[in-house]
Design a protein around this motif. Structure first.
Motif, PDB file in Angstrom:
ATOM      1  N   ARG A 142       0.838  -1.200   0.000  1.00 15.37           N
ATOM      2  CA  ARG A 142       0.000   0.000   0.000  1.00 15.37           C
ATOM      3  C   ARG A 142       0.876   1.255   0.000  1.00 15.37           C
ATOM      4  NH1 ARG A 142      -2.269  -0.913   4.482  1.00 15.37           N
ATOM      5  NH2 ARG A 142      -3.847  -2.300   3.611  1.00 15.37           N
ATOM      6  N   ALA A 143       1.906   1.258   0.838  1.00 17.99           N
ATOM      7  CA  ALA A 143       2.799   2.412   0.913  1.00 17.99           C
ATOM      8  C   ALA A 143       3.544   2.624  -0.401  1.00 17.99           C
ATOM      9  CB  ALA A 143       3.788   2.228   2.065  1.00 17.99           C
ATOM     10  N   ALA A 144       3.921   1.525  -1.070  1.00 15.52           N
ATOM     11  CA  ALA A 144       4.637   1.641  -2.345  1.00 15.52           C
ATOM     12  C   ALA A 144       3.753   2.282  -3.402  1.00 15.52           C
ATOM     13  CB  ALA A 144       5.108   0.262  -2.806  1.00 15.52           C
ATOM     14  N   LEU A 145       2.490   1.849  -3.492  1.00 15.78           N
ATOM     15  CA  LEU A 145       1.592   2.428  -4.489  1.00 15.78           C
ATOM     16  C   LEU A 145       1.301   3.893  -4.190  1.00 15.78           C
ATOM     17  CD1 LEU A 145      -0.225   2.326  -6.926  1.00 15.78           C
ATOM     18  CD2 LEU A 145      -2.026   1.325  -5.503  1.00 15.78           C
ATOM     19  N   LEU A 146       1.041   4.217  -2.941  1.00 15.21           N
ATOM     20  CA  LEU A 146       0.760   5.609  -2.587  1.00 15.21           C
ATOM     21  C   LEU A 146       1.966   6.495  -2.871  1.00 15.21           C
ATOM     22  CD1 LEU A 146      -1.260   5.162   0.732  1.00 15.21           C
ATOM     23  CD2 LEU A 146      -2.132   5.732  -1.544  1.00 15.21           C
ATOM     24  N   GLY A 147       3.161   5.968  -2.614  1.00 17.18           N
ATOM     25  CA  GLY A 147       4.369   6.726  -2.912  1.00 17.18           C
ATOM     26  C   GLY A 147       4.507   7.008  -4.406  1.00 17.18           C
ATOM     27  N   LEU A 148       4.193   6.023  -5.245  1.00 12.84           N
ATOM     28  CA  LEU A 148       4.264   6.224  -6.687  1.00 12.84           C
ATOM     29  C   LEU A 148       3.225   7.242  -7.158  1.00 12.84           C
ATOM     30  CD1 LEU A 148       4.820   2.600  -8.045  1.00 12.84           C
ATOM     31  CD2 LEU A 148       6.456   4.487  -8.026  1.00 12.84           C
ATOM     32  N   LEU A 149       2.023   7.172  -6.594  1.00 10.80           N
ATOM     33  CA  LEU A 149       0.984   8.135  -6.968  1.00 10.80           C
ATOM     34  C   LEU A 149       1.385   9.558  -6.588  1.00 10.80           C
ATOM     35  CD1 LEU A 149      -2.188   6.087  -5.962  1.00 10.80           C
ATOM     36  CD2 LEU A 149      -1.500   6.715  -8.287  1.00 10.80           C
ATOM     37  N   GLN A 150       2.071   9.700  -5.454  1.00 14.20           N
ATOM     38  CA  GLN A 150       2.541  11.024  -5.055  1.00 14.20           C
ATOM     39  C   GLN A 150       3.651  11.502  -5.984  1.00 14.20           C
ATOM     40  OE1 GLN A 150       3.047  11.763  -0.693  1.00 14.20           O
ATOM     41  NE2 GLN A 150       2.309   9.677  -0.488  1.00 14.20           N
ATOM     42  N   ARG A 151       4.570  10.628  -6.334  1.00 14.77           N
ATOM     43  CA  ARG A 151       5.652  11.001  -7.249  1.00 14.77           C
ATOM     44  C   ARG A 151       5.109  11.388  -8.619  1.00 14.77           C
ATOM     45  NH1 ARG A 151      10.032   6.349  -7.266  1.00 14.77           N
ATOM     46  NH2 ARG A 151      10.675   7.573  -9.087  1.00 14.77           N
ATOM     47  N   ALA A 152       3.998  10.755  -9.010  1.00 15.97           N
ATOM     48  CA  ALA A 152       3.387  11.067 -10.299  1.00 15.97           C
ATOM     49  C   ALA A 152       2.613  12.375 -10.261  1.00 15.97           C
ATOM     50  CB  ALA A 152       2.453   9.933 -10.721  1.00 15.97           C
ATOM     51  N   GLY A 153       2.403  12.925  -9.062  1.00 15.30           N
ATOM     52  CA  GLY A 153       1.646  14.157  -8.933  1.00 15.30           C
ATOM     53  C   GLY A 153       0.144  13.936  -8.949  1.00 15.30           C
ATOM     54  N   ALA A 154      -0.284  12.685  -8.852  1.00 10.26           N
ATOM     55  CA  ALA A 154      -1.716  12.378  -8.880  1.00 10.26           C
ATOM     56  C   ALA A 154      -2.350  12.470  -7.506  1.00 10.26           C
ATOM     57  CB  ALA A 154      -1.928  10.976  -9.449  1.00 10.26           C
ATOM     58  N   LEU A 155      -1.534  12.460  -6.471  1.00  6.59           N
ATOM     59  CA  LEU A 155      -2.036  12.452  -5.098  1.00  6.59           C
ATOM     60  C   LEU A 155      -1.089  13.264  -4.239  1.00  6.59           C
ATOM     61  CD1 LEU A 155      -4.287  10.965  -3.380  1.00  6.59           C
ATOM     62  CD2 LEU A 155      -2.543   9.280  -2.839  1.00  6.59           C
ATOM     63  N   SER A 156      -1.640  14.147  -3.438  1.00  2.05           N
ATOM     64  CA  SER A 156      -0.795  14.955  -2.558  1.00  2.05           C
ATOM     65  C   SER A 156      -0.575  14.228  -1.247  1.00  2.05           C
ATOM     66  CB  SER A 156      -1.434  16.321  -2.299  1.00  2.05           C
ATOM     67  OG  SER A 156      -2.592  16.173  -1.483  1.00  2.05           O
ATOM     68  N   ALA A 157       0.470  14.614  -0.526  1.00  2.90           N
ATOM     69  CA  ALA A 157       0.764  13.977   0.759  1.00  2.90           C
ATOM     70  C   ALA A 157      -0.375  14.197   1.747  1.00  2.90           C
ATOM     71  CB  ALA A 157       2.076  14.524   1.320  1.00  2.90           C
ATOM     72  N   ASP A 158      -1.064  15.328   1.643  1.00  8.88           N
ATOM     73  CA  ASP A 158      -2.173  15.619   2.540  1.00  8.88           C
ATOM     74  C   ASP A 158      -3.360  14.699   2.308  1.00  8.88           C
ATOM     75  OD1 ASP A 158      -0.706  17.671   3.630  1.00  8.88           O
ATOM     76  OD2 ASP A 158      -1.600  19.211   2.355  1.00  8.88           O
ATOM     77  N   ASP A 159      -3.448  14.128   1.093  1.00  5.22           N
ATOM     78  CA  ASP A 159      -4.572  13.255   0.763  1.00  5.22           C
ATOM     79  C   ASP A 159      -4.346  11.805   1.164  1.00  5.22           C
ATOM     80  OD1 ASP A 159      -6.153  15.239  -0.316  1.00  5.22           O
ATOM     81  OD2 ASP A 159      -5.246  15.043  -2.306  1.00  5.22           O
ATOM     82  N   VAL A 160      -3.155  11.487   1.644  1.00  4.98           N
ATOM     83  CA  VAL A 160      -2.861  10.116   2.044  1.00  4.98           C
ATOM     84  C   VAL A 160      -3.183   9.979   3.522  1.00  4.98           C
ATOM     85  CG1 VAL A 160      -1.091   8.355   2.277  1.00  4.98           C
ATOM     86  CG2 VAL A 160      -1.062   9.897   0.323  1.00  4.98           C
ATOM     87  N   ALA A 161      -4.217   9.218   3.821  1.00  2.00           N
ATOM     88  CA  ALA A 161      -4.628   8.988   5.206  1.00  2.00           C
ATOM     89  C   ALA A 161      -4.478   7.517   5.526  1.00  2.00           C
ATOM     90  CB  ALA A 161      -6.085   9.420   5.408  1.00  2.00           C
ATOM     91  N   PRO A 162      -4.099   7.171   6.762  1.00  2.00           N
ATOM     92  CA  PRO A 162      -3.999   5.753   7.130  1.00  2.00           C
ATOM     93  C   PRO A 162      -5.348   5.090   7.017  1.00  2.00           C
ATOM     94  CG  PRO A 162      -3.854   7.162   9.076  1.00  2.00           C
ATOM     95  CD  PRO A 162      -3.793   8.064   7.882  1.00  2.00           C
ATOM     96  N   ALA A 163      -5.357   3.849   6.532  1.00  2.00           N
ATOM     97  CA  ALA A 163      -6.609   3.132   6.339  1.00  2.00           C
ATOM     98  C   ALA A 163      -6.900   2.227   7.509  1.00  2.00           C
ATOM     99  CB  ALA A 163      -6.551   2.310   5.047  1.00  2.00           C
ATOM    100  N   ALA A 164      -8.158   2.193   7.927  1.00  2.00           N
ATOM    101  CA  ALA A 164      -8.582   1.290   8.982  1.00  2.00           C
ATOM    102  C   ALA A 164      -8.766  -0.101   8.401  1.00  2.00           C
ATOM    103  CB  ALA A 164      -9.894   1.791   9.590  1.00  2.00           C
TER     104      ALA A 164
END
Length: 200
Positions: A142-164
């Motif tokens: 999960r962290a790897a995919l979110l990191g790639l989405l952030q690097r791609a500019g598709a997702l900001s760090a503020d939009d990444v929330a821990p999942a229950a």
């Protein structure tokens, strides 16, 4: 008389982060378009190919022009559905020879994409699994995919929330420095400071 709740009440309690079939990249022509004309970022365990919705529309228009020139009578047309962010997955046997292992990786990718889809930039995303992905647990994938989405500019760090565990998003932790420091005079009177071991 049935005690089951009405259908409308059940629907109201269902999660809103849905992942319909229209949110998936499925056609071979779409995969080919994204791999050929899209952009790419990669980690040792995953690679992300993506194309914005505007770029996808331009690619489809160019493909249709080429098709009209080479096959004038063809009724085939390339078109990206207006379905918001879409996800495609490519996890081969080279990543994990076991079907259960490949399915686990794809399940984590789909669930992570689903829970963040509403905050993603519109476009097509294809995640390609690499050999190292089979060794990662769900949190690491999960962290790897979110990191790639952030690097791609598709997702900001503020939009990444821990999942229950149920897939819902938890509130972000308090920002460091927002809580006042505890001063010595704030300590309860019943606590007597002790000297470090070895002091006279």
């Amino acid at each position: 008389m049935s005690q089951r709740p009405p259908l409308a009440a059940v629907a109201a309690t269902m999660p809103t982060n849905r992942f319909p079939r229209t949110a998936r990249v499925r056609a071979r022509s779409d995969f080919d378009r994204i791999f050929k004309h899209g952009r790419r970022v990669a980690l040792p365990v995953l690679a992300l190919h993506w194309q914005t919705a505007d770029a996808a529309a331009q690619s489809c228009a160019r493909a249709n022009e080429e098709l009209a020139r080479t096959r004038p009578g063809s009724r085939l047309r390339f078109e990206r559905p207006d379905a918001g962010p879409r996800l495609g997955l490519a996890v081969s046997r080279k990543v994990d020879p076991r079907a259960v292992g490949r399915n686990r990786i794809k399940r984590v990718m789909r669930e992570t994409f689903r829970t963040h889809r509403a905050r993603l930039a519109d476009g097509d995303y294809v995640v390609v699994g690499r050999t190292g992905a089979a060794k990662l647990d769900e949190a690491q994938l999960r962290a790897a995919l979110l990191g790639l989405l952030q690097r791609a500019g598709a997702l900001s760090a503020d939009d990444v929330a821990p999942a229950a565990e149920d897939g819902s998003s938890l509130p972000a932790p308090a920002t460091a420095g927002t809580m006042p420091r505890l001063r010595p005079c704030d300590a309860p009177a019943s606590i007597t400071p002790t000297s470090p071991a070895g002091d006279g």
